[in-house]
Write an enzyme that holds these catalytic residues in place. Structure first.
Site, short mmCIF file in Angstrom:
data_model
loop_
_atom_site.label_atom_id
_atom_site.label_comp_id
_atom_site.label_asym_id
_atom_site.label_seq_id
_atom_site.Cartn_x
_atom_site.Cartn_y
_atom_site.Cartn_z
N PHE A 12 0.83 -1.21 0.00
CA PHE A 12 0.00 0.00 0.00
C PHE A 12 0.87 1.26 0.00
O PHE A 12 0.84 2.06 -0.95
CB PHE A 12 -0.92 -0.07 1.23
CG PHE A 12 -1.73 1.15 1.52
CD1 PHE A 12 -2.50 1.77 0.54
CD2 PHE A 12 -1.74 1.68 2.81
CE1 PHE A 12 -3.26 2.90 0.83
CE2 PHE A 12 -2.51 2.79 3.11
CZ PHE A 12 -3.25 3.41 2.12
N TYR A 146 4.67 -8.07 15.49
CA TYR A 146 4.76 -6.83 14.71
C TYR A 146 5.38 -5.71 15.55
O TYR A 146 6.36 -5.08 15.15
CB TYR A 146 3.37 -6.42 14.23
CG TYR A 146 3.35 -5.21 13.32
CD1 TYR A 146 3.85 -5.29 12.03
CD2 TYR A 146 2.83 -4.00 13.76
CE1 TYR A 146 3.82 -4.18 11.19
CE2 TYR A 146 2.80 -2.90 12.92
CZ TYR A 146 3.29 -2.99 11.63
OH TYR A 146 3.27 -1.89 10.81
N LYS A 150 9.14 -4.00 14.97
CA LYS A 150 9.32 -2.58 14.65
C LYS A 150 10.17 -1.89 15.72
O LYS A 150 10.97 -1.00 15.42
CB LYS A 150 7.97 -1.89 14.49
CG LYS A 150 7.17 -2.36 13.26
CD LYS A 150 7.84 -1.92 11.96
CE LYS A 150 6.95 -2.20 10.75
NZ LYS A 150 7.59 -1.78 9.48
N ARG A 187 -8.19 -4.77 7.62
CA ARG A 187 -8.14 -3.53 8.39
C ARG A 187 -9.51 -2.88 8.44
O ARG A 187 -10.38 -3.15 7.61
CB ARG A 187 -7.13 -2.57 7.77
CG ARG A 187 -5.76 -2.84 8.32
CD ARG A 187 -4.79 -1.80 7.84
NE ARG A 187 -4.15 -2.25 6.64
CZ ARG A 187 -2.90 -1.92 6.33
NH1 ARG A 187 -2.20 -1.14 7.11
NH2 ARG A 187 -2.36 -2.37 5.22
N1 UDP Z 1 -11.82 -3.19 13.76
C1 UDP Z 1 -13.20 -3.32 13.75
N2 UDP Z 1 -13.77 -4.00 12.72
C2 UDP Z 1 -13.07 -4.56 11.71
C3 UDP Z 1 -11.65 -4.42 11.71
C4 UDP Z 1 -11.06 -3.73 12.76
O1 UDP Z 1 -13.90 -2.81 14.64
O2 UDP Z 1 -13.67 -5.16 10.81
C5 UDP Z 1 -11.19 -2.41 14.85
C6 UDP Z 1 -9.99 -3.09 15.51
O3 UDP Z 1 -10.41 -3.93 16.56
C7 UDP Z 1 -9.20 -1.89 15.98
C8 UDP Z 1 -9.50 -0.81 14.94
O4 UDP Z 1 -10.67 -1.23 14.28
O5 UDP Z 1 -9.66 -1.45 17.23
C9 UDP Z 1 -8.38 -0.62 13.92
O6 UDP Z 1 -8.04 -1.88 13.42
P1 UDP Z 1 -7.06 -2.10 12.22
O7 UDP Z 1 -6.92 -3.58 12.04
O8 UDP Z 1 -7.48 -1.32 11.04
O9 UDP Z 1 -5.66 -1.48 12.66
P2 UDP Z 1 -4.85 -1.38 14.04
O10 UDP Z 1 -4.93 0.06 14.38
O11 UDP Z 1 -5.50 -2.23 15.08
O12 UDP Z 1 -3.48 -1.83 13.70
#
Ligand code: UDP
Length: 310
Positions: A12, A146, A150, A187
């Site tokens: 991305f 992860y 990092k 995501r």
């Molecule tokens: N999340 C959600 N529904 C989804 C995918 C993610 O509610 O279908 C929530 C997840 O639990 C987190 C936030 O959205 O609290 C961001 O998640 P993401 O995987 O995009 O990235 P992160 O910031 O956790 O690396």
């Protein structure tokens, strides 16, 4: 014109970086092992004479000949479902891969930009997160593959600087979204947008009160290039400091797509951070950078792109 190596070129952020570097006149060598992307993001660059693509795993070495001016390390699975699926490879890419990349940059006297992450702050106990905050990371939790990769990569950069005066710059990237988000990487933005467009329920994890601060990809790329073009070592947060709950995000996606989808609540993943918001004072002062695209506007572009892609 500079000759720049982009590691993780077909991902991305990597692919957007390649586009921008080519657009400004640089020569780019892109490397990717295609383990978490397909190469489709680089299609438009195939006929570009200043762009070369090499398939390779940076943990095995950096297969570039000739001298280079900069190395951008954006190689890593980045979405939680992806890295949870390949924890050892994630750790290996961040550790051995970053070591190889730093060694290669040092031999070339090249500037090295490390794509770090807000995940180094773990589940932060302070908000907004300022670069001097040490973080709250579970070193043996699921996400540690992860987060610790990092954190180790940041430590390696600092060690190369301290021992060899390597020309490093560390950027801590906060949740970024926009065209080319992989619809299958799990995501939140890609999930909600795809679900809304396909008439499926939006999957809210936990009660949806956790927050994230979403940065539109054009803003993020501009910030990363500002760091590349500077002499700053960082770490520097590059993210949008406007914070949203996941429920607010879901409502906004429903409004902008005009979807009739419902919200369904699913379990919160382990160690999911409750809040995340960058303090961008440093980026404003040192790089003269700040984001300009509001979530509503950025989501419009993103939704348009998904509509075409799906
Ligand atoms: N999340 C959600 N529904 C989804 C995918 C993610 O509610 O279908 C929530 C997840 O639990 C987190 C936030 O959205 O609290 C961001 O998640 P993401 O995987 O995009 O990235 P992160 O910031 O956790 O690396």
């Amino acid at each position: 014109m500079a000759r720049i190596v982009v590691l993780g070129a077909s991902g991305f952020l990597g692919s957007h970086l390649c586009d921008e570097l080519i657009a400004r006149g640089d020569e780019v060598v892109g490397i990717d092992d295609l383990s978490s992307s397909t190469g489709v993001n680089l299609k438009a660059l195939e006929s570009e004479p200043r762009f070369t693509f090499l398939k390779g795993d940076i943990a095995e070495g950096i297969p570039v000949r000739g001298t280079v001016d900069a190395v951008l390390n954006f190689a890593s699975p980045a979405s939680p479902p992806r890295y949870l699926n390949m924890p050892i490879q994630t750790l290996r890419t961040g550790s051995r891969g970053t070591d190889n990349a730093l060694q290669f940059a040092l031999e070339n006297n090249a500037r090295f930009i490390m794509a770090s992450t807000s995940e180094v702050y773990g589940d932060p106990t302070i908000s907004p997160q300022v670069e001097t905050y040490w973080g709250n990371v579970n070193s043996i939790g699921e996400r540690s593959c992860y987060d610790e990769a990092k954190r180790y990569a940041e430590a390696l950069c600092m060690a190369y600087w301290r021992e060899y005066q390597a020309n490093i710059g560390i950027v801590r990237i906060f949740n970024t979204y926009g065209p080319r988000l992989d619809p299958t990487d799990g995501r939140v933005v890609s999930n909600f947008v795809c679900q809304a467009l396909q008439g499926q329920n939006l999957t809210v994890y936990g009660d949806g009160s956790q927050t994230r601060s979403f940065c539109y990809v054009d803003d993020e790329i501009r910030g990363i290039l500002a760091l590349l073009d500077s002499n700053e070592r960082g770490p520097i947060n590059i993210g949008n400091p406007v914070e949203f709950t996941m429920l607010e995000l879901a409502e906004l996606v429903l409004e902008l797509t005009g979807s009739q989808s419902q919200l369904v609540y699913e379990a919160l993943p382990a160690d999911d951070p409750l809040q995340r918001c960058p303090d961008i004072t440093l980026a404003r002062q040192l790089l003269k950078w700040e984001p300009t695209v509001e979530l509503r506007e950025g989501l419009r572009h993103t939704i348009e792109w998904f509509q075409k892609t799906l």
